[in-house]
Write an enzyme that holds these catalytic residues in place. Structure first.
Site, PDB file in Angstrom:
ATOM      1  N   LYS A  55       1.150  -1.321   0.102  1.00  0.00           N
ATOM      2  CA  LYS A  55      -0.432  -0.293   0.257  1.00  0.00           C
ATOM      3  C   LYS A  55       0.823   1.227   0.196  1.00  0.00           C
ATOM      4  O   LYS A  55       0.112   2.186  -0.555  1.00  0.00           O
ATOM      5  CB  LYS A  55      -0.466  -0.074   1.260  1.00  0.00           C
ATOM      6  CG  LYS A  55      -2.300  -1.101   1.524  1.00  0.00           C
ATOM      7  CD  LYS A  55      -2.421  -1.507   2.561  1.00  0.00           C
ATOM      8  CE  LYS A  55      -3.762  -2.197   1.550  1.00  0.00           C
ATOM      9  NZ  LYS A  55      -4.266  -2.765   3.169  1.00  0.00           N
ATOM     10  N   GLN A  99      -4.903  -1.259   9.284  1.00  0.00           N
ATOM     11  CA  GLN A  99      -4.360  -3.442   9.245  1.00  0.00           C
ATOM     12  C   GLN A  99      -5.661  -3.810   9.719  1.00  0.00           C
ATOM     13  O   GLN A  99      -4.929  -4.444  10.875  1.00  0.00           O
ATOM     14  CB  GLN A  99      -2.856  -3.954   8.590  1.00  0.00           C
ATOM     15  CG  GLN A  99      -3.148  -4.629   7.860  1.00  0.00           C
ATOM     16  CD  GLN A  99      -3.900  -4.183   6.363  1.00  0.00           C
ATOM     17  OE1 GLN A  99      -3.398  -3.749   5.901  1.00  0.00           O
ATOM     18  NE2 GLN A  99      -4.426  -5.440   5.558  1.00  0.00           N
ATOM     19  N   ASP A 122     -11.046   2.506   3.924  1.00  0.00           N
ATOM     20  CA  ASP A 122     -11.761   1.235   3.877  1.00  0.00           C
ATOM     21  C   ASP A 122     -13.440   1.302   3.687  1.00  0.00           C
ATOM     22  O   ASP A 122     -13.573  -0.030   3.406  1.00  0.00           O
ATOM     23  CB  ASP A 122     -11.215   0.941   4.782  1.00  0.00           C
ATOM     24  CG  ASP A 122     -10.092  -0.664   4.811  1.00  0.00           C
ATOM     25  OD1 ASP A 122      -9.724  -0.941   4.062  1.00  0.00           O
ATOM     26  OD2 ASP A 122      -9.261  -0.748   5.909  1.00  0.00           O
TER      27      ASP A 122
END
Ligand code: NDP
Length: 299
Positions: A55, A99, A122
């Site tokens: 990422k 995460q 997200d």
């Protein structure tokens, strides 16, 4: 019957990153705006470390800022929430990603709820899930957003009235995928582990999305001739042909069996997987534009 078109998610994601790089350059030149993504990694799970590294690297590739926050596995929930709240307040951070998975002492729902919905790249915050379900502008979870880009690219604008079946009803893939298909006027069925006669249900689908986590579960008998098949599954299985102890990634769809029946199909790897991070970057650009009061680019 011929072979289905292979939907090349890797190439599509690379092209999307190219468009995002142009958009990021334009935002910098015209608005002095550099989209910034903060990635929080707790503990030392090797798979999470690889995801975070990818990422961060892809942010740099498209000219976006990324900030990486590594915290030890024994961090308290209070300290993690304090970190997230600090990121919520920073004007140079437009997207926040924590995460998953998180260590046992931390409630992931509490952490996701603490992220400012405007920075929830997200798309997991209940506010964004609710906005998607009620047809309002939202940040859409990256994997289903990527699937939808591939479906639209494959079928053009004509999704209205098509039968879509989504196998899997998770909050991060199945449910938002169903919402996106509904928004495009598909007739949507969501199948799951209690669904009766799954092959027959799937055979109704003009668009079949598999998000289950069971290697090669979807065989040729699940596929309507000519259907567009999107395989979200990522399963690591033993690959004795590659050598002792070796593994490979396979999808939920038995690609070799389904390809002669389908009209178009994503491979694993190289299908949906690469789209997920590209859509994370896309969400960060969209979030940055909305926070700055600038119209988001059409990418
Ligand atoms: P979950 O485990 O959260 O959900 C799986 C879903 O599949 C559940 O709804 C479950 O039903 C359903 N299911 C399980 N067994 C069956 C069965 N035999 N028949 C029908 N339905 C079944 O998984 P995720 O949604 O998080 O992920 C799904 C897959 O996608 C995984 O392989 C994951 O690795 C992959 N993935 C890939 C991503 C990417 O970037 N490409 C990103 C995210 C996930 P029930 O609700 O009834 O239990």
């Amino acid at each position: 019957m011929g072979e289905a078109k292979r939907i090349d998610g890797k190439a599509f994601a690379a092209a999307l990153r190219g468009r995002l790089a142009v958009a990021a350059g334009d935002l910098k030149d015209r608005h002095d705006l550099t989209p910034g993504l903060a990635v929080v990694l707790v503990g030392d799970d090797p798979a999470s470390q690889v995801y975070v590294r990818n990422k961060v690297a892809q942010c740099a590739e498209v000219g976006m800022e990324s900030l990486e926050y590594r915290r030890p596995a024994d961090i308290s929930q209070g300290d993690l929430l304090t970190l997230v709240e600090g990121l919520n307040d920073r004007r140079d951070v437009h997207g926040i990603l924590v995460q998953l998975p998180l260590p046992d002492q931390i409630d992931p729902a509490a952490v996701l709820a603490a992220i400012d919905p405007a920075k929830d790249v997200d798309g997991f915050h209940v506010i964004n899930a609710g906005r998607l379900a009620t047809g309002q502008d939202s940040l859409v979870p990256c994997t289903p957003a990527g699937c939808m880009l591939l479906i639209k690219d494959t079928l053009g604008g004509g999704l209205s009235g098509l039968d879509a079946v989504v196998v899997g009803r998770s909050n991060i893939v199945g449910k938002p995928m169903a919402q996106l298909l509904l928004r495009e006027n598909c007739t949507v069925t969501v199948a799951h582990s209690r669904t009766r006669d799954l092959p027959a249900v799937c055979r109704r689908a003009d668009i079949l999305v598999a998000a289950v986590g069971r290697p090669h579960m979807i065989g040729a008998d699940f596929v309507k001739p000519g259907a567009t098949v999107i395989d979200v599954g990522i399963n690591r299985v033993a690959a004795p042909d590659k050598g002792p102890g070796k593994t490979r990634l396979v999808g939920d769809v038995d690609y070799a069996a389904a390809r002669p029946v389908a009209g178009a199909i994503t491979p694993v790897p190289g299908g949906v997987g690469p789209m997920t991070i590209a859509c994370l970057l896309r969400n960060t650009v969209i979030a940055a534009c909305r926070q700055a009061g600038v119209a988001p680019p059409d990418v």
